[in-house]
Structure formats: C-alpha cells, structure tokens
Design an enzyme around this catalytic site. Structure first.
Site, mmCIF file in Angstrom:
data_model
loop_
_atom_site.group_PDB
_atom_site.id
_atom_site.type_symbol
_atom_site.label_atom_id
_atom_site.label_comp_id
_atom_site.label_asym_id
_atom_site.label_seq_id
_atom_site.Cartn_x
_atom_site.Cartn_y
_atom_site.Cartn_z
ATOM 1 N N GLU A 1 1.419 -4.266 -2.834
ATOM 2 C CA GLU A 1 2.306 -3.694 -3.855
ATOM 3 C C GLU A 1 3.661 -4.407 -3.914
ATOM 4 O O GLU A 1 4.709 -3.784 -4.037
ATOM 5 C CB GLU A 1 2.496 -2.192 -3.609
ATOM 6 C CG GLU A 1 1.193 -1.404 -3.689
ATOM 7 C CD GLU A 1 1.394 0.096 -3.590
ATOM 8 O OE1 GLU A 1 2.503 0.528 -3.256
ATOM 9 O OE2 GLU A 1 0.441 0.839 -3.855
ATOM 10 N N GLU B 1 -6.823 1.532 -4.648
ATOM 11 C CA GLU B 1 -6.455 2.867 -4.163
ATOM 12 C C GLU B 1 -6.593 3.880 -5.292
ATOM 13 O O GLU B 1 -5.747 3.954 -6.170
ATOM 14 C CB GLU B 1 -5.009 2.894 -3.639
ATOM 15 C CG GLU B 1 -4.759 2.060 -2.407
ATOM 16 C CD GLU B 1 -3.327 2.212 -1.890
ATOM 17 O OE1 GLU B 1 -2.619 3.141 -2.344
ATOM 18 O OE2 GLU B 1 -2.925 1.404 -1.037
#
Length: 684
Positions: free
Chosen positions: A127, A198
């Site tokens: 991320e 995710e």
C-alpha cells in the site's frame, strides 16, 4: 494449531493461503535471525503444501498489518541517515538484504511453484501509494527500485504491489478494500490479471471501539461484482483467520484479538461457513443472488473460577523516585520509543521539585504527553491517569490538583505506549512521550519544569526482572493479596489446571483494568477492559490461551495491572460453538463442494461434538436469517414434517445435509411461493 486451521480453511473452499513475512519477528536484532517454533516460515509453508493448497507470500518487508512498527525491526531506527521506505540507500541496503534472504530460503527449500512448491505469487512493499506523495522526489524512484530488485531475484513466479496503480511492469497492481468491484481501476496492462489482495471480512478492533462485522451476503456480493466487472481471477479474504496478537505485537490501540469476526474466528472455530452464490449477469449490472452460509453461536463456559484469595500473591511495583547510574539523564524529556527501543511499553520520567510556599491557592500539576497513557505520582502517591484513543488528538493532557511538602518533592511520571505505529510516512521521525510539565499555584504564572534535570527509567522493575517467568518470579517479594485490589501498578500471580477436553481455552478478564498477562512465561497479550466502547462494553474481555502454552496442572498465571482491578473475579473458560444455524433458498445452486443436484442445508458441529437437539426447523417461508428458536420465526408457509425430517437426518451426527426440495418434506406446502429451509441446531 496450523494443521487444523489450514484444514478448516480448505474445507471452507480456499485453495490459496496468504501470509505476511514479519521482518521484526525474523530479524529482531540486526544480523540475528529467528525462524524457530511459531516463527518457522518454512514449516508453515510446507504444512500448507502438504494439504494441497498454494501460497501467496507477502514478503513486504513493510507489511502494516496492524502490527507494531509495520513489521520493520526497531534497530533500523538507529541506522545513521535512514529514511524508511524511500529512495534512501541505508534503508534500501537493509531491505534488500532481508528480501534476498527470504527468497534464497524459499529457493533452497524448493518452495516456489516452478520448483514443485506451493508459492505461486509474492508481494513486494505494501500500500505504498498511500504515502508515496509525502516522499516527493524520493517516492517514485523507490517504487521502481523495489520492483526491479524483486524481479531480479528470479523467483519464477509473479510479484505484485497492492494499491499501487502505477506498479512497473511486470509487477501486478492489485486492490485492497471492501468493494474492489467498484473502487479498483483494474490492471494497468492487458497482460496482467485482476487480483484482490485483501477482501476485508470485518474490520480489526480497536480499544474503545465497538466491533464491526460484515455479512456473508455482503462479502459474496462484493466477490461476484469483482469477477463480473473487473474479470477478477483471485480474491484473498483478509482475514479468513485473524488469530491473536500475542505479546506486544499489536500496533497502536489495536486489541490482542485480531479479526475475531472472520470465517475462522480467533480460536479457529468455524463460526461462519460460506458455501455458494447464485449469480445472474446483465451487462455491467449484477442482479440479486442467493448466498448459503452456516452461522455458529459461541459460548464461553466457565470451567475454573479463580476466586480463592489464598491462591493469589501480589507484588507492588516500586515507584522510582531517584535512580543513579543511569545513562538516560538530561535537562530535557527523552523520546519514548528511541529510549525504550520498543522493548517495553513503559518509560518513567523522574525529577525533583523544590517547593517553597509563596502564598495561597491550589497547586496544580499540568502534564502534556504524546504517549497513549500517562500515570502520575508525587512523593510515591498516585495522582491519577489519562489516556488517548486511536482517533483522538495526538497529545493527552493530565491536569490534577496536588499537595506538596516544603523542600524536596519527587515527581514520577509513567509514560505508556499501547503499541507502536504501523504505518505512515517518515515513521522514523515519529515522537512519543512526555513533552511539557508545569506546576501552577492559584493565579500565579505556571512554573515550567521542561528544562529541569530529568532521569528516565526504561521499563518496570517486575518486567525487567521477568517476574512473570518461573525463574524470574524468585526476584520479587510476593505477599498475600490482603486488600490490594483495585490499586494501580500491582502484579498478581496464581495457578490453574488445564481444562479437560479439546475446546479452546480463554481467560475472562472483565474484572480487570489495563495491563498484560502471561501464562507459563508466554505473554498472551495486552488487555484493556476498562476502556469501554460507546455501547458501554469492553472492546475485548476474553483472552485466548492456546493449549500449546499449557501443561496439565499448575499453570502459572501472572498479570501486570496498571490501573486497578479485581483478580478474584477472573475465570478460566472454554470456548465452543454450541449452536449452528443455516437457511438455504430452493433457488440456490448446490454447493460447489457437493455432488448433490439440489441445494441443501448443511450443518456441522466442531470436532468432538455432535448435534444433540433441533431447536427450530421450517421448510416454507420462515423469517429470513432467524437464528433463534420458537414459532415466531415461522412464516405463513410451513411444512409440518420439517422437524421430523431434520431430526432424522441430523440428531447424533457431527454433520448432516438436508436437500431443499418439496419431495423431501412430503410435497410442496404452498405452491407458487419461493421457499427456504431454515434450521437451528444445538451442538454438545
């Protein structure tokens, strides 16, 4: 627990197990590696492989994951001229060394798919797009470097970067989130697949926050939408099993229990089992569909109350006033994490104040801190505490009336961290701990103590002497519990026997305040039950004790209580799924794991238990998702034979399946009405 957890994940329909690689676990001291016991990465991957599943290896080595320091080892903080996660040579050298070591280990063990192993994909970084702009010109080159470094290690399998829309070829850009079918821009090259790294099954809990859950139907819809709109080919549930943040590994304000609302709960119990969904497609539009799921209701059964006062001993943590031979002395406040090296939550700030009465007016102590909790003492007397929250302001303020004696007065401030940060740019620059101290009398100008001589003690006495271990316990002067409940900074110890059976074991700490708990020297994590949620409940009151940590008799339980609690109301419990329920519509397609042609209600008790009673059963139009028993769940249509049919199929069995079709129940009880079968059963 690994074999059983992986087996249950496979039974849930998974074919890939995804795991992070935690740098601060595997290289806690620079150049000293730990891959032993529950940190044996190779053994874990081999176990996954032995059960016929693949592996997605998120090497990172920055992982965030609500894990302390985002899994970066704290010794990086002391590397000269380092800037984490940027185009910075010191950081890149250490990062490359660790990533290369992990890749070599996987190659040596022949664990990559081209070698016949289970690893089919790896991840580099995590991320990064969320912080890239903060690094200005040092951000984009770091992305390019990390991608090239990973690819050059020649694993033979693809690498991915999540939430990195501009991931350089051949790195695959992937999505994280709740609704990637809507938020994901898609692969940045026609040569790349659409991957969802995710898919959040719930949200990780924070102290002071009520839990947030996600329904099976919502998850299934999100997956179907991702496949339909984005041509998704890989969906990872985060988390499918959350587990426990043992010790001090949880990040700031994150609870010890992690993703307990996942399909496999914290203890590994299958509280939610997804089966399948019926999906209809129109161009760019996803139509309504049916989702089958078994739900389980857990029960924490008390097996041993620890209410015998004679079995408890206490040790009062000494309040330091003056310490000599310390290297942490200066006319300033030392920063909390760089002083403790993140090896303890606790740092004492100690000073002396010479008081001369100069008139009337209440004396007030003012302390500003950027830690998470602050406890204050003057002349060994407890003044009070203050704490922050995950979403609150950076600083916490303690303002309390005090009484001073003429002459010398000792000031002892205990700064407490509830985990270190797990994300953000420039983590190495983050500062914590006491920042301002002053004393004011009446309307007089406050007297600043910021530049007085301050001494600092790292950790607590009991902690530094490891009195939570069998050997370290001998260093403390334990006494009877007497009236020392609900007092701050008290160590408690007792023993208990392992509960009979195989059900998971948990400790109910709802009578305590805040601290840490150890079983036979193993920390099972921080607790903070005194920090209530908006609904007035503790965020977490039950704490998992793996049976692996226990012996048959005389298990040592030690608690450090910071704020005050009553250990005589602690109980040892076992956790089990005592009720299971399922509702399946006749229009659902059969489970992908089934050979049957018709949809079916499937019930399964956890290992060692069987179905002892059918609390409710109705074939017709029962109340949707009604998990209670009783006639109030019946709809206008109900087949009277339902209970007999279900009992005949299920009673006395660990698992059973009942087809959802009229012939099974003696015919259609209400033609023209869409029907479902709902069952609530007891496991014992």
């Amino acid at each position: 627990m690994w074999p059983g957890l992986i087996e249950n994940a496979k039974k849930g329909g998974l074919d890939v197990i995804q795991t992070y690689v935690f740098w601060n676990v595997h290289e806690p001291i620079q150049g000293q590696y730990n891959f032993e016991g529950r940190y044996d990465l190779v053994k874990f991957i081999r176990e996954v492989h032995s059960q016929g599943l693949y592996v997605s290896l998120r090497v990172g080595p920055f992982v965030e994951a609500e894990w302390k320091y985002g899994a970066l080892p704290f010794w990086l903080h002391s590397v000269p001229n380092i800037t984490f996660r940027s185009d910075n040579e010191p950081f890149k050298v250490h990062m490359q060394n660790f990533v290369a070591k992990i890749v070599k280990m996987m190659k040596d063990e022949k664990l990559y798919y081209p070698q016949g192993g289970p690893i089919i994909i790896s991840q580099i970084e995590n991320e990064y797009k969320l912080v890239e702009a903060a690094f200005h010109s040092r951000g984009p080159p770091y992305v390019q470097w990390a991608a090239a470094m990973a690819v050059n290690l020649q694993t033979g399998v693809p690498w991915m970067m999540c939430k990195q829309d501009d991931a350089p070829d051949p790195i695959i850009n992937t999505c994280n989130g709740l609704i990637c079918g809507e938020t994901f821009l898609g692969p940045n090259s026609p040569k790349k697949p659409a991957l969802w790294t995710e898919n959040w099954t719930s949200r990780y809990p924070l102290y002071g926050h009520d839990p947030r859950f996600r329904s099976a139907a919502d998850l299934a819809f999100a997956v179907a939408l991702f496949i339909a709109r984005k041509k998704g080919s890989f969906v990872n549930y985060y988390m499918y099993h959350g587990g426990t943040n043992f010790g001090r590994f949880a990040s700031s304000y994150v609870t010890t229990s992690y993703y307990d609302g996942a399909p496999l709960d914290e203890y590994g119990c299958r509280t939610v089992v997804f089966e399948t969904a019926k999906v209809s497609y129109l161009p760019a539009i996803l139509q309504p569909f049916k989702i089958n799921a078994q739900h389980g209701l857990r029960t924490a059964q008390i097996v041993q109350p620890l209410n015998d006062v004679d079995n408890w001993k206490i040790f009062k943590e000494p309040i330091p006033q003056e310490i000599s031979n310390t290297t942490h002395t200066g006319n300033r406040f030392f920063e909390h994490l760089s002083t403790t090296k993140d090896e303890t939550d606790y740092l004492w700030y100690l000073s002396r104040y010479d008081y001369r009465s100069n008139g009337h007016g209440q004396l007030v102590l003012n302390v500003e801190s950027q830690a998470h909790v602050l406890h204050a003492y003057i002349n060994n007397d407890y003044l009070g505490s203050v704490h922050g929250s995950h979403d609150g302001p950076k600083s916490i303020i303690l303002k309390t009336p005090i009484t001073l004696k003429e002459g010398h007065n000792s000031i002892s401030l205990l700064s407490v961290m509830v985990g270190s940060p797990d994300s953000g740019a420039y983590m190495e620059r983050r500062t914590f701990g006491v920042r301002k101290v002053s004393i004011q009398q009446g309307h007089h100008k406050s007297h600043s103590l910021n530049n007085e001589l301050w001494k600092h003690q790292v950790g607590l006495s009991g902690e530094m002497n490891s009195i939570y271990t069998q050997d370290g316990s001998n260093h403390a002067q334990w006494t009877t519990i007497d009236k020392s409940t609900h007092l701050p900074l008290i160590w408690y110890k007792t023993t208990f026997d392992m509960p009979w059976g195989n059900d998971p074991v948990t400790l109910n700490l709802s009578s305590m305040g805040k601290g840490e708990v150890w079983i036979n020297g193993e920390s099972i994590g921080r607790y903070w039950v005194s920090f209530k949620t908006p609904s007035g409940q503790p965020t977490q009151s039950l704490y998992h004790i793996p049976r692996y940590f226990l012996r048959p008799r005389e298990n040592n339980l030690v608690l450090l209580e910071e704020m005050g609690g009553d250990p005589l109301h602690i109980t040892v419990n076992t956790m089990s799924v005592t009720r299971v329920s399922s509702s399946v519509n006749e229009l659902s397609i059969p489970s992908l794991l089934s050979r049957r042609k018709h949809p079916a209600v499937r019930l399964r008790c956890q290992e060692g238990k069987h179905i002892t009673d059918i609390e409710f059963a109705s074939y017709g139009n029962p109340v949707e998702d009604c998990r209670s028993s009783g006639r109030r769940c019946l709809g206008s249509c109900h087949a009277e034979t339902t209970e007999f049919v279900v009992k005949d199929a299920c009673l006395g069995r660990r698992k059973c399946a009942i087809p959802v079709r009229p012939a099974k129940f003696g015919g259609d009880p209400c033609p023209g009405i869409e029907k479902s079968l709902s069952v609530v059963a007891t496991c014992g």
